[in-house]
Design an enzyme around this catalytic site. Structure first.
Site, short mmCIF file in Angstrom:
data_model
loop_
_atom_site.label_atom_id
_atom_site.label_comp_id
_atom_site.label_asym_id
_atom_site.label_seq_id
_atom_site.Cartn_x
_atom_site.Cartn_y
_atom_site.Cartn_z
N SER A 125 0.83 -1.20 0.00
CA SER A 125 0.00 0.00 0.00
C SER A 125 0.87 1.24 0.00
CB SER A 125 -0.86 -0.03 1.28
OG SER A 125 -1.48 1.22 1.48
N TYR A 149 -2.16 -1.04 11.00
CA TYR A 149 -2.39 -1.53 9.63
C TYR A 149 -1.16 -1.24 8.76
CZ TYR A 149 -3.89 -1.64 4.79
OH TYR A 149 -3.94 -1.88 3.43
N LYS A 153 1.92 -3.85 6.80
CA LYS A 153 2.42 -3.84 5.41
C LYS A 153 3.94 -3.70 5.39
CE LYS A 153 -1.60 -4.26 3.50
NZ LYS A 153 -1.97 -5.55 2.91
P1 NAD Z 1 -11.32 -6.47 0.88
O1 NAD Z 1 -11.62 -6.42 2.33
O2 NAD Z 1 -12.42 -6.17 -0.07
O3 NAD Z 1 -10.72 -7.90 0.49
C1 NAD Z 1 -9.94 -8.65 1.38
C2 NAD Z 1 -10.56 -10.04 1.44
O4 NAD Z 1 -9.76 -10.85 2.30
C3 NAD Z 1 -11.98 -10.03 2.00
O5 NAD Z 1 -12.83 -10.72 1.11
C4 NAD Z 1 -11.85 -10.77 3.34
O6 NAD Z 1 -13.00 -11.50 3.64
C5 NAD Z 1 -10.63 -11.63 3.11
N1 NAD Z 1 -9.88 -11.97 4.31
C6 NAD Z 1 -9.43 -11.14 5.29
N2 NAD Z 1 -8.77 -11.85 6.21
C7 NAD Z 1 -8.78 -13.15 5.82
C8 NAD Z 1 -8.27 -14.36 6.36
N3 NAD Z 1 -7.62 -14.38 7.52
N4 NAD Z 1 -8.48 -15.50 5.69
C9 NAD Z 1 -9.16 -15.51 4.51
N5 NAD Z 1 -9.67 -14.40 3.96
C10 NAD Z 1 -9.48 -13.23 4.61
O7 NAD Z 1 -10.07 -5.52 0.62
P2 NAD Z 1 -9.45 -5.03 -0.75
O8 NAD Z 1 -9.74 -3.59 -0.89
O9 NAD Z 1 -9.78 -5.97 -1.84
O10 NAD Z 1 -7.91 -5.15 -0.37
C11 NAD Z 1 -7.13 -6.26 -0.78
C12 NAD Z 1 -5.70 -6.06 -0.29
O11 NAD Z 1 -5.19 -4.83 -0.80
C13 NAD Z 1 -5.55 -5.97 1.23
O12 NAD Z 1 -4.37 -6.63 1.58
C14 NAD Z 1 -5.42 -4.48 1.49
O13 NAD Z 1 -4.68 -4.22 2.66
C15 NAD Z 1 -4.67 -4.04 0.25
N6 NAD Z 1 -4.87 -2.62 -0.10
C16 NAD Z 1 -6.14 -2.16 -0.33
C17 NAD Z 1 -6.33 -0.82 -0.66
C18 NAD Z 1 -7.70 -0.26 -0.87
O14 NAD Z 1 -7.87 0.97 -0.77
N7 NAD Z 1 -8.72 -1.07 -1.17
C19 NAD Z 1 -5.23 0.03 -0.78
C20 NAD Z 1 -3.94 -0.49 -0.56
C21 NAD Z 1 -3.78 -1.82 -0.22
C1 WQD Z 2 -9.30 9.88 0.80
C2 WQD Z 2 -9.49 11.37 1.05
C3 WQD Z 2 -9.75 11.92 3.38
C4 WQD Z 2 -13.56 9.81 3.87
C5 WQD Z 2 -6.74 4.85 2.84
C6 WQD Z 2 -5.70 4.13 3.64
C7 WQD Z 2 -4.61 3.64 2.73
C8 WQD Z 2 -5.19 2.81 1.58
C9 WQD Z 2 -6.27 3.54 0.87
C10 WQD Z 2 -5.15 0.52 2.26
C11 WQD Z 2 -8.71 11.89 2.25
C12 WQD Z 2 -11.01 12.23 2.61
C13 WQD Z 2 -12.39 10.35 3.36
C14 WQD Z 2 -14.61 10.69 4.26
C15 WQD Z 2 -13.26 12.56 3.55
N1 WQD Z 2 -5.77 1.59 2.04
N2 WQD Z 2 -12.25 11.71 3.19
N3 WQD Z 2 -14.42 12.03 4.06
O1 WQD Z 2 -6.93 7.87 3.66
O2 WQD Z 2 -6.05 8.25 1.32
O3 WQD Z 2 -6.14 5.98 2.23
O4 WQD Z 2 -7.25 3.98 1.82
O5 WQD Z 2 -3.98 0.29 2.21
O6 WQD Z 2 -3.76 2.88 3.52
O7 WQD Z 2 -5.16 5.03 4.61
O8 WQD Z 2 -8.25 7.08 1.65
O9 WQD Z 2 -10.61 7.12 0.98
O10 WQD Z 2 -10.04 7.21 3.44
O11 WQD Z 2 -9.55 9.19 2.01
O12 WQD Z 2 -13.13 13.78 3.40
O13 WQD Z 2 -15.65 10.26 4.76
O14 WQD Z 2 -10.86 11.60 1.36
O15 WQD Z 2 -9.50 12.89 4.35
O16 WQD Z 2 -8.29 13.19 1.95
P1 WQD Z 2 -6.80 7.40 2.29
P2 WQD Z 2 -9.71 7.57 2.05
#
Ligand code: NAD
Ligand code: WQD
Length: 333
Positions: A125, A149, A153
């Protein structure tokens, strides 16, 4: 045909990646405990691709189940999405996050070692980058986190580096996603978080669907185009395609590299709101609130490494992202 194990296969990014893998001729073996997703996603994936995932419902913390999966399938590569991902919640429940995300990943990596599988793609991330780095964020920037969190990572990135040092046959790409939003064009799969949304786009969708009265905009006094936070939103289908390219790369190379997946462009909260209103025809009421703890004003990705190493670039723009998120939400809730 290559067999790809996708952990978190029914989740937001996992489901879209499974579609791209199936459409590119790979076999997908999926595992998910459905903690943050629904089983009917499997039927939707089948509807889109006319192919199915071999699915195991269960937990990556269950080593016996992981062994069963590796025994029953010759796994060529693991794409590891399964994790808990709510930043705020991780501050309240650090142990749950370290156990699920760190111990869970160590379990997967141990099982890979036992079955001599050396190809791994990790869902990292943009949160791993120290917030004092200048923008755009480069892959070699200093790392640090502000939440458990984020530390999960960083810790796993360190583990992956150490595995490669000990075994030069290990092949891994750590994909650092910026802010994935949007949904598949079919409107069959998308982002459907359980509970109150933490991220901006699911919250905007809730307001559009009248589930919530208004959006809380966290701060309008940042040094940005309109004072609201700027992020690098990237379409989830682009992110999914990035995994297919990363997987092709991992299968023919050795090493461990971190690669950003973003568009390289920043969009403010209010710009995203306006764009969503335009494509949906819905009014998104909002209130300006104080800044959210731990937020910073602006960041976006440097995307050159993804282009050079994977030949990957994002294709979709903010309008596509808003329209696809909206279509998914209005047809599925
Ligand atoms: P998500 O929650 O939609 O998908 C994750 C899936 O993993 C879910 O379906 C959940 O049920 C499953 N899961 C969690 N723990 C588990 C376990 N112990 N065993 C089996 N299944 C399990 O999230 P996403 O947005 O698809 O994110 C996927 C990956 O990407 C995550 O590792 C997240 O940290 C990373 N990531 C997401 C974002 C984002 O903004 N969506 C940004 C950066 C990184
Ligand atoms: C985006 C912008 C908020 C909600 C997060 C995690 C990051 C990654 C992606 C997993 C910011 C603003 C948000 C709301 C708002 N996930 N906001 N009102 O914080 O950039 O990243 O998700 O790895 O680790 O930290 O994403 O969508 O929460 O926020 O004004 O109700 O929207 O302040 O500027 P963020 P976000």
């Amino acid at each position: 045909m290559k067999n790809i194990l996708v952990t978190g296969a029914t989740g937001f990014i996992g489901s879209h990646t499974s579609v791209e893998l199936l459409e590119n001729g790979y076999n997908v073996i999926g595992i998910d405990n459905l903690y943050n997703s629904y089983k009917d996603v499997l039927l939707k994936i089948e509807k889109i691709t006319k192919k199915s995932i071999k699915f195991y419902e269960g937990d990556i913390l269950d080593y016996t189940l992981l062994k069963k999966i590796f025994k029953e399938n010759r796994i060529d590569c693991v794409i590891h999405f399964a994790a808990l991902k709510a930043v705020g919640e991780s501050v309240e429940k650090p142990m749950e996050y370290y156990y699920n995300n760190v111990s869970g990943t160590l379990n997967v990596l141990n099982c890979m070692k036992e079955f001599d599988c050396k190809n791994f793609i990790y869902s990292s991330s943009a949160t791993v980058y120290d917030k004092d780095n200048s923008i755009p964020y480069l892959e070699n920037y200093k790392k640090s986190a502000t939440s458990p969190y984020g530390y999960t990572k960083i810790m796993i990135e360190q583990v992956l580096n150490d595995i490669y040092v000990a075994d030069n046959d290990f092949s891994c790409v750590m994909l650092r996603y910026f802010n994935p939003i949007g949904a598949h064009k079919s409107a069959l799969i998308g982002e459907n978080p359980k509970g109150i949304p933490n991220n901006l786009m699911p919250y905007i969708c809730d307001v559009a669907m009248s589930k919530r009265k208004f959006l809380n905009v966290f701060g309008n006094d940042y040094d940005t185009i309109d004072g609201t936070g700027v992020r690098d939103y990237v379409h989830v289908v682009d992110v999914a395609k990035g995994h297919v390219e990363a997987m092709k790369y991992v299968l023919v190379s050795r090493g461990n590299i971190g690669i950003n997946l973003g568009t390289g462009k920043g969009t403010s909260v209010l710009e995203l709101v306006k764009c969503f209103e335009k494509v949906s025809g819905k009014k998104i009421n909002f209130k300006i609130c104080p800044r959210r703890d731990g937020d910073i004003g602006e960041f976006y990705a440097d995307t050159n490494k993804a282009k050079e190493i994977l030949g990957w670039e994002s294709k979709f723009d903010i309008e596509d992202m808003c329209l696809d998120s909206w279509n998914y939400i209005r047809f599925n809730t």
